[in-house]
Design a protein around this motif. Structure first.
Motif, PDB file in Angstrom:
ATOM      1  N   TRP A 494       3.109  12.790  -7.950  1.00  0.00           N
ATOM      2  CA  TRP A 494       3.413  11.350  -7.457  1.00  0.00           C
ATOM      3  C   TRP A 494       4.727  11.608  -6.566  1.00  0.00           C
ATOM      4  O   TRP A 494       4.709  10.703  -5.601  1.00  0.00           O
ATOM      5  CB  TRP A 494       3.518  10.178  -8.576  1.00  0.00           C
ATOM      6  CG  TRP A 494       2.542  10.103  -9.488  1.00  0.00           C
ATOM      7  CD1 TRP A 494       2.229  10.485 -10.725  1.00  0.00           C
ATOM      8  CD2 TRP A 494       1.324   9.425  -8.911  1.00  0.00           C
ATOM      9  NE1 TRP A 494       1.080  10.001 -11.053  1.00  0.00           N
ATOM     10  CE2 TRP A 494       0.480   9.421 -10.079  1.00  0.00           C
ATOM     11  CE3 TRP A 494       0.698   8.703  -8.061  1.00  0.00           C
ATOM     12  CZ2 TRP A 494      -0.675   8.819 -10.029  1.00  0.00           C
ATOM     13  CZ3 TRP A 494      -0.549   8.185  -7.757  1.00  0.00           C
ATOM     14  CH2 TRP A 494      -1.198   8.211  -9.054  1.00  0.00           C
ATOM     15  N   SER A 500      11.090   8.408  -6.604  1.00  0.00           N
ATOM     16  CA  SER A 500       9.828   8.273  -5.593  1.00  0.00           C
ATOM     17  C   SER A 500       8.492   8.395  -6.281  1.00  0.00           C
ATOM     18  O   SER A 500       7.749   7.629  -6.117  1.00  0.00           O
ATOM     19  CB  SER A 500       9.962   9.463  -4.487  1.00  0.00           C
ATOM     20  OG  SER A 500       9.808  10.691  -4.914  1.00  0.00           O
ATOM     21  N   THR A 503       7.858   5.124  -8.247  1.00  0.00           N
ATOM     22  CA  THR A 503       7.203   4.111  -6.973  1.00  0.00           C
ATOM     23  C   THR A 503       5.843   4.340  -6.502  1.00  0.00           C
ATOM     24  O   THR A 503       5.188   3.498  -6.598  1.00  0.00           O
ATOM     25  CB  THR A 503       8.249   4.338  -5.633  1.00  0.00           C
ATOM     26  OG1 THR A 503       9.642   3.938  -5.915  1.00  0.00           O
ATOM     27  CG2 THR A 503       7.760   3.385  -4.602  1.00  0.00           C
ATOM     28  N   ALA A 504       5.524   5.739  -6.417  1.00  0.00           N
ATOM     29  CA  ALA A 504       4.234   5.910  -5.936  1.00  0.00           C
ATOM     30  C   ALA A 504       3.127   5.580  -7.322  1.00  0.00           C
ATOM     31  O   ALA A 504       2.042   5.032  -7.042  1.00  0.00           O
ATOM     32  CB  ALA A 504       3.941   7.158  -5.755  1.00  0.00           C
ATOM     33  N   ALA A 506       3.725   3.316  -9.544  1.00  0.00           N
ATOM     34  CA  ALA A 506       3.636   1.902  -9.738  1.00  0.00           C
ATOM     35  C   ALA A 506       2.609   1.220  -8.566  1.00  0.00           C
ATOM     36  O   ALA A 506       1.964   0.153  -8.716  1.00  0.00           O
ATOM     37  CB  ALA A 506       4.920   1.197  -9.472  1.00  0.00           C
ATOM     38  N   GLU A 507       2.730   1.596  -7.282  1.00  0.00           N
ATOM     39  CA  GLU A 507       1.767   1.067  -6.368  1.00  0.00           C
ATOM     40  C   GLU A 507       0.511   1.599  -6.725  1.00  0.00           C
ATOM     41  O   GLU A 507      -0.561   0.619  -6.448  1.00  0.00           O
ATOM     42  CB  GLU A 507       2.187   1.878  -4.786  1.00  0.00           C
ATOM     43  CG  GLU A 507       3.729   1.315  -4.596  1.00  0.00           C
ATOM     44  CD  GLU A 507       3.840   1.815  -3.235  1.00  0.00           C
ATOM     45  OE1 GLU A 507       3.374   3.089  -3.007  1.00  0.00           O
ATOM     46  OE2 GLU A 507       5.138   1.627  -2.530  1.00  0.00           O
ATOM     47  N   THR A 522       3.010  -4.300 -14.556  1.00  0.00           N
ATOM     48  CA  THR A 522       3.348  -3.512 -13.409  1.00  0.00           C
ATOM     49  C   THR A 522       4.565  -4.107 -12.500  1.00  0.00           C
ATOM     50  O   THR A 522       5.502  -3.238 -12.398  1.00  0.00           O
ATOM     51  CB  THR A 522       2.242  -2.859 -12.490  1.00  0.00           C
ATOM     52  OG1 THR A 522       1.154  -2.370 -13.271  1.00  0.00           O
ATOM     53  CG2 THR A 522       2.716  -1.951 -11.586  1.00  0.00           C
ATOM     54  N   CYS A 526       8.433  -2.270 -12.400  1.00  0.00           N
ATOM     55  CA  CYS A 526       9.238  -2.131 -11.405  1.00  0.00           C
ATOM     56  C   CYS A 526      10.460  -2.880 -11.378  1.00  0.00           C
ATOM     57  O   CYS A 526      11.463  -1.955 -10.888  1.00  0.00           O
ATOM     58  CB  CYS A 526       8.246  -2.889 -10.006  1.00  0.00           C
ATOM     59  SG  CYS A 526       6.692  -1.963  -9.729  1.00  0.00           S
ATOM     60  N   LEU A 531      12.608  -0.557  -9.008  1.00  0.00           N
ATOM     61  CA  LEU A 531      11.910   0.120  -7.804  1.00  0.00           C
ATOM     62  C   LEU A 531      11.674  -0.768  -6.813  1.00  0.00           C
ATOM     63  O   LEU A 531      10.663  -1.476  -6.744  1.00  0.00           O
ATOM     64  CB  LEU A 531      10.736   0.782  -8.380  1.00  0.00           C
ATOM     65  CG  LEU A 531      10.620   1.822  -9.337  1.00  0.00           C
ATOM     66  CD1 LEU A 531       9.311   1.797 -10.026  1.00  0.00           C
ATOM     67  CD2 LEU A 531      11.346   2.805  -9.087  1.00  0.00           C
ATOM     68  N   ASP A 533      11.231  -0.465  -3.653  1.00  0.00           N
ATOM     69  CA  ASP A 533      10.420  -0.197  -2.618  1.00  0.00           C
ATOM     70  C   ASP A 533       8.802  -0.423  -2.844  1.00  0.00           C
ATOM     71  O   ASP A 533       8.039  -0.846  -2.141  1.00  0.00           O
ATOM     72  CB  ASP A 533      10.385   1.451  -2.264  1.00  0.00           C
ATOM     73  CG  ASP A 533      11.752   1.651  -1.763  1.00  0.00           C
ATOM     74  OD1 ASP A 533      12.529   0.707  -0.993  1.00  0.00           O
ATOM     75  OD2 ASP A 533      12.081   2.691  -1.655  1.00  0.00           O
ATOM     76  N   ALA A 534       8.618  -0.510  -4.234  1.00  0.00           N
ATOM     77  CA  ALA A 534       7.251  -0.852  -4.938  1.00  0.00           C
ATOM     78  C   ALA A 534       6.933  -1.961  -5.178  1.00  0.00           C
ATOM     79  O   ALA A 534       5.765  -2.704  -5.091  1.00  0.00           O
ATOM     80  CB  ALA A 534       7.074   0.059  -6.228  1.00  0.00           C
TER      81      ALA A 534
END
Length: 810
Positions: A494, A500, A503-504, A506-507, A522, A526, A531, A533-534
């Motif tokens: 991820w 990072s 974040t990936a 979670a998305e 989720t 976050c 997070l 960004d997510a």
């Protein structure tokens, strides 16, 4: 690598004679010249001592060890002072890190002793087992085999291996123990190997020759009887052994004793290469990871049959008088726990252990004798302190260390950097960590732990915080397990950093969530993990799912987590306005759809909806909009006032929630109860209403005589036929009350009409059992004085009346 110079003539002659002796004793096996085969029991301290003595005597130029050849590049790290066992070699498939294998080494492992000796002596070290690229490729993909990663069977020991830790279906130690007249293979091994001391000082290779002869006899009797991969593995070992013979004059092989006859026998090179032809292959990476004694002792995963790694380590490191030194350790542990243990206890325990060993015909007191002596002398016959001794000493919480420059995936390096920065050292022992989220360091620790949870790296799990500490407090229970290194490698797909990667992950989790509740969970994760960004991606998925989902049950399941996320965002200083808007929208839709969704439910469905209603009620109370709380109260009032199309359980629960919030007074509650308990309502429906209404606690019946009289009057009028149906419901309801509440309600009911105001009647004896019907001014004044002292409102007059020497001084 250029072979080191050979030792002097005298040493060389002595080594050659010892090697020749070993060859002659290997039951006719044709061992190649210049090779000694040191068959061992994996993680056996006796084998480790014997290997060390044999290597010192033979002085080989090359040491071949059972293990993955991909780890040859990591051998130099074994000599690093920062490397502290127990440690393990980890190999995993690059594209599928869940397909992984461990090769653990403890301080008392013969393989580890050989590694250390070779590093000190300057000898070449090679791992000669089947490459991990083949053994891992032979496994099913993780999608087909969800079991946790374990060591490939027989490398060096397998799950389900016998007590000897030797990777065969036929347990050779059990066969040898039975032949020797023992019913316990562990006890036989201790007597035959661990307690031999210096019995073979004249010929250090003699034990290996005897063990090789025994294994050859067992394989001749039972067949190879090993794992399906054994022929392939042994073919690869023979090829690597031939290569070493061509390059070095003296070679020592350290491997499982079961494999010695296969390596000593004559086999054509072409036949070995044919066995290895066409094997599947995968791209793998290897590294060193810390290991633990507790993991060595575990029966699941990689157990290797070692029940007492702490005891084995003691046997290997105790230079002399191991029993006396062990008893001293036990005494020290018990003293730390404030148990009365003196030096006299130690002396008597040692004497008793030696006596038990002599009576049982053992050369030295083993773990069984020392345990029996400790129980009798130090623990007064109790097994409770023994559980502590087993946990702390017999098994132990030792966690190994690996040098910082050991190869690792980028994510693992970033995690190690975060751990150093935040002063969160991985430990094998359970540890509770209290965090104050108002502090920057503690907030950063919380974010790291939540990110790891999101990535599936279960280093810590949230624990219930201390009462009264507020939402800025967080408690974690930490414990580092070796297999978490595999989880970190898996999470490496991820991203290269913890932030990072989380974040990936979670998305991706939001995009592939099956229910609305999973998306809200989720979103909450976050915010907890910090997070930002997510969060926009998760919010888009959440808004789309919420707009399309019309199931009130799904909305109700999603709202509590969403409201918690809004709250936690405030505590952590995170902007959660968008989440608040979605939460309010979900709450409005629940208010509109709740009454129709509660119509015509069966008992099980009604119980599930009741739990969701209570969760939503608590969640709505945390939202800042008062108009929304009014809408929710109106929805509950609709439930409470509806007819029998809505189950009595839900109507009673709604009435109780309104009563607790002050939106329903006692008279209105009594009216609803009277309707629910009227003659026109079925007994089961009435009992359900009572269960829902009283689920919030029974003190209501103690303080409100009218409600208690309604319940008592209804229960007294239930027919005998219906009573057996409603009794289980009532017992379940009253069983949830506190003991004191149950006792008081029962006393009030027992006293009958004089204590319970029947409908239309009056109570002759108001008050609670054990209390007077009127106030006693003198006793009340004494209590009031104490209360004034606590509140700091005591006046001078009070002090004069109740001060020192006063007549009413209490």
């Amino acid at each position: 690598m250029t072979p080191p110079p050979a030792p002097g003539p005298a040493a060389s002659d002595a080594a050659d004679r010892a090697a020749a002796t070993a060859v002659a004793r290997t039951a006719g096996a044709d061992v190649p010249e210049g090779v000694v085969l040191l068959g061992v029991r994996h993680h056996g301290p006796g084998s480790a001592r014997a290997v060390l003595a044999a290597l010192d005597a033979y002085r080989p130029q090359a040491v071949l060890i059972e293990g993955p050849p991909e780890a040859d590049v990591l051998v130099a790290l074994a000599a690093d002072p920062a490397m502290r066992p127990p440690v393990a070699l980890l190999a995993h498939v690059v594209d599928d890190p869940a397909r992984a294998a461990f090769w653990p080494f403890a301080e008392f492992s013969p393989e580890w002793v050989a590694l250390r000796w070779a590093a000190k002596a300057g000898a070449e070290v090679r791992f000669i087992d089947l490459p991990a690229a083949h053994s891992l490729a032979l496994r099913a993909p993780t999608g087909e085999e969800p079991a946790p990663p374990t060591v490939p069977e027989g490398v060096p020991a397998a799950p389900g291996a016998g007590p000897g830790g030797i990777d065969v279906r036929v347990d050779p130690l059990a066969v040898l123990a039975e032949t020797a007249g023992y019913d316990d293979p562990e006890r036989w091994w201790e007597d035959a190997v661990e307690h031999r001391g210096g019995a073979d000082e004249g010929d250090p290779l003699a034990p290996f020759a005897a063990l090789a002869e025994a294994m050859a006899a067992i394989r001749a009797l039972h067949g190879d009887g090993g794992h399906d991969q054994d022929p392939v593995r042994e073919a690869h070992m023979r090829l690597r052994l031939r290569e070493a013979r061509r390059a070095y004059e003296r070679t020592a092989v350290v491997c499982g004793a079961w494999h010695v006859p296969a390596l000593a026998g004559r086999t054509a090179v072409a036949a070995d290469r044919q066995l290895l032809k066409g094997l599947p292959k995968a791209k793998v990476e290897t590294t060193w990871v810390p290991w633990t004694h507790r993991r060595l002792a575990r029966a699941s995963g990689y157990g290797a049959g070692i029940d007492s790694p702490g005891w084995y380590r003691h046997l290997f490191t105790a230079a002399d008088r191991p029993v006396t030194r062990w008893m001293t350790k036990v005494a020290g542990l018990l003293r730390e726990e404030d148990l009365p243990v003196s030096s006299a206890h130690v002396i008597e325990a040692v004497r008793l252990a030696d006596t038990l060993a002599a009576m049982r015909g053992r050369p030295l007191a083993g773990l069984g004798e020392t345990t029996d002596a400790i129980r009798a002398v130090m623990c007064d016959g109790s097994d409770v302190p023994l559980a502590l001794i087993r946990d702390r000493l017999v098994v132990g919480d030792v966690l190994g260390e690996v040098p910082p420059d050991a190869p690792a995936v980028p994510l693992a390096r970033d995690l190690a950097r975060e751990q150093r920065t935040l002063r969160l050292k991985p430990e094998a022992l359970d540890r509770e960590l209290d965090l104050d989220l108002r502090k920057d360091t503690d907030a950063a620790r919380s974010r790291l732990l939540h990110r790891l949870v999101l990535l599936g790296v279960g280093w810590g799990e949230p624990a219930r915080g201390r009462d009264g500490k507020g939402t800025f407090r967080e408690t974690w229970r930490l414990r580092w397990e070796p297999e978490l290194a595999v989880r970190v490698a898996e999470a490496g797909i991820w991203g290269t950093t913890v932030a990072s990667a989380a974040t990936a992950k979670a998305e991706d989790a939001a995009a592939h969530s099956g229910t609305l509740a999973e998306v809200t969970a989720t979103a909450e994760a976050c915010l907890l993990a910090g997070l930002p960004d997510a969060l926009p991606v998760v919010m888009r998925v959440l808004a789309d799912r919420a707009a399309l989902d019309t199931d009130v049950a799904h909305l109700a399941a999603a709202l509590p987590a969403l409201v918690r996320a809004v709250r936690y965002g405030d505590v952590r200083g995170t902007d959660s306005a968008a989440l608040g808007e979605v939460a309010e929208g979900l709450a409005l839709r629940i208010c509109v759809g709740l009454p129709p969704a509660c119509t015509g439910l069966d008992a099980d469905s009604a119980a599930a909806v009741r739990a969701q209603v209570e969760e939503v009620h608590r969640a709505v109370a945390l939202l800042p909009d008062p108009a929304l709380r009014d809408r929710w109260a109106a929805a509950l009032r609709t439930l409470a006032d509806r007819d029998e199309t809505i189950p009595g359980l839900l109507r009673g629960a709604a009435a109780r929630l309104l009563l607790d919030d002050g939106r329903l007074d006692a008279e209105q509650a009594a009216r609803l109860m009277g309707l629910a308990l009227s003659a026109g309502t079925g007994p089961a429906e009435s009992a359900g209403w009572i269960e829902g209404f009283l689920a919030g606690g029974g003190m209501l019946l103690v303080h409100d005589e009218k409600l208690l009289a309604l319940v008592d009057g209804w229960l007294g009028g239930v027919t005998a036929e219906a009573f057996s149906d409603v009794l289980p419901l009532l017992r379940r309801t009253f069983a949830e009350f506190e003991p004191g509440v149950r006792r008081t309600v029962g006393e009030l009911a027992r006293r009958g009409p004089s204590a319970v105001r029947r409908p239309g009647g009056e109570a002759a004896e108001p008050g609670l059992p054990g209390f007077g019907t009127t106030l006693d001014p003198s006793r009340a004044e004494a209590a009031a004085h104490t209360v004034r002292l606590l509140l700091g409102t005591t006046t001078t007059t009070d002090l004069g009346t109740h001060g020192d020497g006063g007549a009413d001084d209490d």
